[in-house]
Write a protein that holds these residues in place. Structure first.
Motif, PDB file in Angstrom:
ATOM      1  N   ARG A  15       0.830  -1.203   0.000  1.00 50.57           N
ATOM      2  CA  ARG A  15       0.000   0.000   0.000  1.00 50.57           C
ATOM      3  C   ARG A  15       0.868   1.257   0.000  1.00 50.57           C
ATOM      4  O   ARG A  15       0.495   2.269  -0.586  1.00 50.57           O
ATOM      5  CB  ARG A  15      -0.921   0.006   1.222  1.00 50.57           C
ATOM      6  CG  ARG A  15      -1.858  -1.178   1.276  1.00 50.57           C
ATOM      7  CD  ARG A  15      -2.937  -1.095   0.224  1.00 50.57           C
ATOM      8  NE  ARG A  15      -3.940  -0.100   0.572  1.00 50.57           N
ATOM      9  CZ  ARG A  15      -4.477   0.749  -0.290  1.00 50.57           C
ATOM     10  NH1 ARG A  15      -4.098   0.749  -1.537  1.00 50.57           N
ATOM     11  NH2 ARG A  15      -5.392   1.602   0.107  1.00 50.57           N
ATOM     12  N   GLN A  51      -0.267   9.577   4.656  1.00 54.40           N
ATOM     13  CA  GLN A  51      -1.323   8.766   4.055  1.00 54.40           C
ATOM     14  C   GLN A  51      -0.882   7.296   3.980  1.00 54.40           C
ATOM     15  O   GLN A  51      -1.648   6.381   4.275  1.00 54.40           O
ATOM     16  CB  GLN A  51      -1.658   9.290   2.652  1.00 54.40           C
ATOM     17  CG  GLN A  51      -3.041   8.861   2.197  1.00 54.40           C
ATOM     18  CD  GLN A  51      -3.256   8.998   0.704  1.00 54.40           C
ATOM     19  OE1 GLN A  51      -2.389   9.459  -0.031  1.00 54.40           O
ATOM     20  NE2 GLN A  51      -4.426   8.589   0.254  1.00 54.40           N
ATOM     21  N   ALA A  54      -0.985   5.723   7.434  1.00 57.96           N
ATOM     22  CA  ALA A  54      -2.359   5.464   7.890  1.00 57.96           C
ATOM     23  C   ALA A  54      -2.980   4.275   7.173  1.00 57.96           C
ATOM     24  O   ALA A  54      -3.907   3.648   7.678  1.00 57.96           O
ATOM     25  CB  ALA A  54      -3.222   6.708   7.661  1.00 57.96           C
ATOM     26  N   ASN A  55      -2.464   3.952   5.980  1.00 60.62           N
ATOM     27  CA  ASN A  55      -3.050   2.879   5.184  1.00 60.62           C
ATOM     28  C   ASN A  55      -2.287   1.559   5.274  1.00 60.62           C
ATOM     29  O   ASN A  55      -2.644   0.608   4.587  1.00 60.62           O
ATOM     30  CB  ASN A  55      -3.151   3.311   3.717  1.00 60.62           C
ATOM     31  CG  ASN A  55      -4.403   4.149   3.462  1.00 60.62           C
ATOM     32  OD1 ASN A  55      -5.502   3.620   3.333  1.00 60.62           O
ATOM     33  ND2 ASN A  55      -4.240   5.472   3.443  1.00 60.62           N
ATOM     34  N   CYS A  56      -1.233   1.502   6.081  1.00 56.53           N
ATOM     35  CA  CYS A  56      -0.466   0.256   6.186  1.00 56.53           C
ATOM     36  C   CYS A  56      -1.236  -0.744   7.063  1.00 56.53           C
ATOM     37  O   CYS A  56      -1.445  -0.497   8.243  1.00 56.53           O
ATOM     38  CB  CYS A  56       0.910   0.508   6.788  1.00 56.53           C
ATOM     39  SG  CYS A  56       1.809  -1.042   7.071  1.00 56.53           S
ATOM     40  N   PRO A  57      -1.658  -1.884   6.474  1.00 54.81           N
ATOM     41  CA  PRO A  57      -2.451  -2.839   7.259  1.00 54.81           C
ATOM     42  C   PRO A  57      -1.695  -3.427   8.450  1.00 54.81           C
ATOM     43  O   PRO A  57      -2.305  -3.878   9.406  1.00 54.81           O
ATOM     44  CB  PRO A  57      -2.782  -3.943   6.238  1.00 54.81           C
ATOM     45  CG  PRO A  57      -2.656  -3.291   4.905  1.00 54.81           C
ATOM     46  CD  PRO A  57      -1.546  -2.288   5.075  1.00 54.81           C
ATOM     47  N   GLN A  59       0.607  -1.684  10.176  1.00 54.55           N
ATOM     48  CA  GLN A  59       1.131  -0.553  10.965  1.00 54.55           C
ATOM     49  C   GLN A  59       2.656  -0.608  11.078  1.00 54.55           C
ATOM     50  O   GLN A  59       3.228  -0.460  12.156  1.00 54.55           O
ATOM     51  CB  GLN A  59       0.483  -0.523  12.352  1.00 54.55           C
ATOM     52  CG  GLN A  59      -0.999  -0.155  12.247  1.00 54.55           C
ATOM     53  CD  GLN A  59      -1.725  -0.130  13.564  1.00 54.55           C
ATOM     54  OE1 GLN A  59      -1.680  -1.108  14.305  1.00 54.55           O
ATOM     55  NE2 GLN A  59      -2.398   0.970  13.864  1.00 54.55           N
TER      56      GLN A  59
ATOM     57  N   ARG B  49     -11.696  -6.643  14.164  1.00 54.67           N
ATOM     58  CA  ARG B  49     -10.429  -6.251  13.587  1.00 54.67           C
ATOM     59  C   ARG B  49      -9.278  -6.559  14.548  1.00 54.67           C
ATOM     60  O   ARG B  49      -8.236  -7.089  14.163  1.00 54.67           O
ATOM     61  CB  ARG B  49     -10.454  -4.756  13.257  1.00 54.67           C
ATOM     62  CG  ARG B  49      -9.135  -4.141  12.879  1.00 54.67           C
ATOM     63  CD  ARG B  49      -8.650  -4.684  11.553  1.00 54.67           C
ATOM     64  NE  ARG B  49      -7.314  -4.189  11.261  1.00 54.67           N
ATOM     65  CZ  ARG B  49      -6.921  -3.818  10.042  1.00 54.67           C
ATOM     66  NH1 ARG B  49      -7.741  -3.919   9.028  1.00 54.67           N
ATOM     67  NH2 ARG B  49      -5.699  -3.388   9.850  1.00 54.67           N
ATOM     68  N   ARG B  57      -0.813 -12.003  13.844  1.00 56.09           N
ATOM     69  CA  ARG B  57       0.512 -11.680  14.394  1.00 56.09           C
ATOM     70  C   ARG B  57       1.074 -12.824  15.222  1.00 56.09           C
ATOM     71  O   ARG B  57       2.185 -12.712  15.766  1.00 56.09           O
ATOM     72  CB  ARG B  57       0.421 -10.411  15.242  1.00 56.09           C
ATOM     73  CG  ARG B  57       0.326  -9.189  14.355  1.00 56.09           C
ATOM     74  CD  ARG B  57       0.156  -7.916  15.140  1.00 56.09           C
ATOM     75  NE  ARG B  57       0.034  -6.788  14.221  1.00 56.09           N
ATOM     76  CZ  ARG B  57      -0.323  -5.571  14.582  1.00 56.09           C
ATOM     77  NH1 ARG B  57      -0.582  -5.311  15.845  1.00 56.09           N
ATOM     78  NH2 ARG B  57      -0.405  -4.610  13.684  1.00 56.09           N
ATOM     79  N   THR B 330      -8.482   6.449   4.394  1.00 52.60           N
ATOM     80  CA  THR B 330      -7.745   5.402   5.101  1.00 52.60           C
ATOM     81  C   THR B 330      -8.452   4.073   4.903  1.00 52.60           C
ATOM     82  O   THR B 330      -9.633   3.947   5.211  1.00 52.60           O
ATOM     83  CB  THR B 330      -7.682   5.732   6.604  1.00 52.60           C
ATOM     84  OG1 THR B 330      -7.146   7.046   6.749  1.00 52.60           O
ATOM     85  CG2 THR B 330      -6.804   4.746   7.342  1.00 52.60           C
ATOM     86  N   ASN B 331      -7.710   3.103   4.382  1.00 57.04           N
ATOM     87  CA  ASN B 331      -8.317   1.804   4.101  1.00 57.04           C
ATOM     88  C   ASN B 331      -7.303   0.692   4.365  1.00 57.04           C
ATOM     89  O   ASN B 331      -6.607   0.238   3.473  1.00 57.04           O
ATOM     90  CB  ASN B 331      -8.823   1.768   2.653  1.00 57.04           C
ATOM     91  CG  ASN B 331      -9.607   0.496   2.355  1.00 57.04           C
ATOM     92  OD1 ASN B 331      -9.707  -0.398   3.207  1.00 57.04           O
ATOM     93  ND2 ASN B 331     -10.151   0.407   1.156  1.00 57.04           N
ATOM     94  N   ARG B 332      -7.226   0.271   5.619  1.00 62.85           N
ATOM     95  CA  ARG B 332      -6.259  -0.769   5.995  1.00 62.85           C
ATOM     96  C   ARG B 332      -6.943  -2.143   5.934  1.00 62.85           C
ATOM     97  O   ARG B 332      -6.880  -2.916   6.871  1.00 62.85           O
ATOM     98  CB  ARG B 332      -5.745  -0.513   7.410  1.00 62.85           C
ATOM     99  CG  ARG B 332      -5.027   0.811   7.582  1.00 62.85           C
ATOM    100  CD  ARG B 332      -4.708   1.068   9.062  1.00 62.85           C
ATOM    101  NE  ARG B 332      -3.914  -0.009   9.614  1.00 62.85           N
ATOM    102  CZ  ARG B 332      -4.205  -0.687  10.733  1.00 62.85           C
ATOM    103  NH1 ARG B 332      -5.287  -0.393  11.420  1.00 62.85           N
ATOM    104  NH2 ARG B 332      -3.429  -1.642  11.148  1.00 62.85           N
ATOM    105  N   LEU B 334      -8.046  -6.014   5.158  1.00 63.58           N
ATOM    106  CA  LEU B 334      -7.303  -7.275   5.241  1.00 63.58           C
ATOM    107  C   LEU B 334      -7.895  -8.314   4.284  1.00 63.58           C
ATOM    108  O   LEU B 334      -7.938  -9.501   4.585  1.00 63.58           O
ATOM    109  CB  LEU B 334      -7.331  -7.812   6.680  1.00 63.58           C
ATOM    110  CG  LEU B 334      -6.616  -6.939   7.722  1.00 63.58           C
ATOM    111  CD1 LEU B 334      -6.880  -7.460   9.133  1.00 63.58           C
ATOM    112  CD2 LEU B 334      -5.113  -6.897   7.461  1.00 63.58           C
TER     113      LEU B 334
END
Lengths: 64, 393
Positions: A15, A51, A54-57, A59, B49, B57, B330-332, B334
């Protein structure tokens, strides 16, 4: 602003270099790498960097 | 808190076809009830989530080994069913073959394959998009990468369906079909591999023959175990994603118009629909240690279902999580999983999805569901049996 990637946390979602190509690139495995290692990024790229973080799945991106 | 997270529901009520058509209310009910739910049969359902992240993890606790899912295979699929520390050895070898830069080279070929399919129905009043487009496209991309002729399509589809949705009335009958199909997959790739040994080509299989893992060459069995995984993971998932995307856009003209009018928005469309639809609704794990997760005791040997779709619509993570917003900052999500087993083919999948959306809408900007069409979504991997479209306004 200094940008780092936690290599243990990054699993290559990709991302960061998709959203912030001026701050990040991918290595040959598709994991994220910071273009300016060991140096601050120019202020005009800070928005991109935020940005991406904030978008890193996972973190995995840290800003300081 | 004894009994917390234990509810009188069975897996079928969570995963049935009606739920699969719109799983979001079920996801909401799951999350609202408890982050982690133990079903009567013993399976553990993980749906927030935060707890999903915890599972991803902790691959040392929540294993992806062969016991997590029975796909008829006799050896672990590589790399999915290999746990750390060996897992990374295979990912170091395979990741570069599926990295974004490598995938970008395939874009013209994928676009050509898409147009070849669209050519066949573009002048018709409509089509069943499943049989004409969403099934053949991912398989033809796969055949191209493997250096195999497109005439092998039916052989491929028979093999992947025999594993993913084996024929048979009972579990036992299905198991027989699955095992026989698995044997045919090993044999199929074994034979092609022998051909590539004597007649190397510029394709993935030839690449596997010369690739090294941990300072040695891959064995024939290892290559077969990689090919088996790629076939099972790479075809149905993209088909299901295209089914979910196109059926969504067929029903929401305003959103479809965004795609047509502003193709630059397609990457964001892909990410948001991956989140909202989560075509691969969940992924299995097996607990290999006792641990507490989300207030529920999970025991060594428990089957665990990680509900990606529920994590992707969790209000604790996403603003207005139940709405589709192509402008989401923001779009994390999965949708490709997370942690060490994050989908190996995600960059290929994204490319196929972007190209399919762009090329299809450039030629067929307007379409809707055929009147009376009832969409049947399969549970788990949310593919459609058919998607009847009528072209034009």
């Amino acid at each position: 602003m200094r940008v780092t990637i936690d290599g243990q946390a990054c699993t290559g979602h990709g991302r960061c270099y998709a959203l912030a190509p001026d701050v990040f690139d991918s290595d040959d495995r598709g994991l994220g790498v910071v273009l300016s290692v060991g140096a601050d990024i120019p202020p005009e790229l800070e928005r991109q960097a935020r940005q991406a973080a904030a978008n890193c799945p996972e973190q995995a991106i840290h800003l300081s | 808190m004894d009994g917390a997270g234990s509810e009188d529901v069975d897996l079928m009520s969570l995963m049935g076809p009606e739920v699969s058509a719109d799983p979001r209310p079920m996801y909401q009910a799951l999350r609202d009830a408890t982050p982690v739910l133990r079903l009567d049969g013993g399976m553990v359902i993980v749906s927030t989530r935060a707890t999903v992240e915890e599972v991803f993890r902790s691959p040392d606790v929540f294993s992806s080994n062969m016991s997590a899912a029975d796909l008829g295979n006799i050896r672990p699929l590589i790399p999915l069913q290999i746990d750390p520390p060996d897992h990374v050895l295979y990912r170091r070898l395979l990741d570069p073959l599926f990295a974004p830069r490598q995938m970008a080279k395939l874009e013209p070929e994928i676009a050509a394959l898409a147009h070849r399919l669209i050519d066949r129905f573009v002048d018709e009043p409509g089509c069943d998009l499943v049989s004409t487009f969403t099934i053949p496209l991912p398989s033809e991309v796969f055949l191209t990468m493997f250096g195999l002729p497109l005439e092998e399509l039916d052989t491929f589809l028979t093999m992947k369906d025999g594993i993913i949705r084996p024929a048979g009335e009972t579990m036992a009958e299905q198991d027989v079909v699955r095992k026989a199909t698995a044997a045919s997959i090993y044999e199929y790739f074994g034979e092609i591999l022998e051909k590539r040994r004597v007649d190397p080509r510029d394709d993935l299989l030839t690449g596997f023959l010369t690739a090294e893992v941990d300072g040695r060459q891959l064995t024939g069995d290892e290559i077969a175990d990689i090919c088996f995984l790629l076939m099972i993971a790479g075809l149905d998932t993209v088909t299901a994603t295209l089914d979910c995307f196109f059926s969504y856009l067929a029903r929401t003209p305003g959103h479809r118009r965004r795609v047509v009018d502003d193709p630059d928005t397609i990457p964001a469309v892909v990410e948001e629909l991956l989140r909202f639809e989560t075509p691969v609704a969940g992924v299995p794990r097996i607990a290999v240690k006792d641990i507490e997760l989300g207030g529920v005791q999970v025991s060594d040997g428990d089957q665990v279902m990680v509900v990606l779709g529920a994590a992707n619509t969790d209000d604790a993570e996403f603003a207005h999580a139940q709405a589709v917003d192509f402008g989401r900052e923001t779009n994390r999500h999965l949708a490709f999983g997370g942690g060490v087993h994050r989908c190996l083919g995600s960059h290929l999948a994204r490319l196929e999805l972007r190209v399919a959306l762009r090329e299809f809408h450039s030629r067929i900007p307007s379409y809707h569901l055929a009147p009376g069409a009832e969409l049947e979504y399969s549970p788990g991997i949310r593919s459609l049996t058919s998607l009847p479209l009528v072209f034009g306004d």
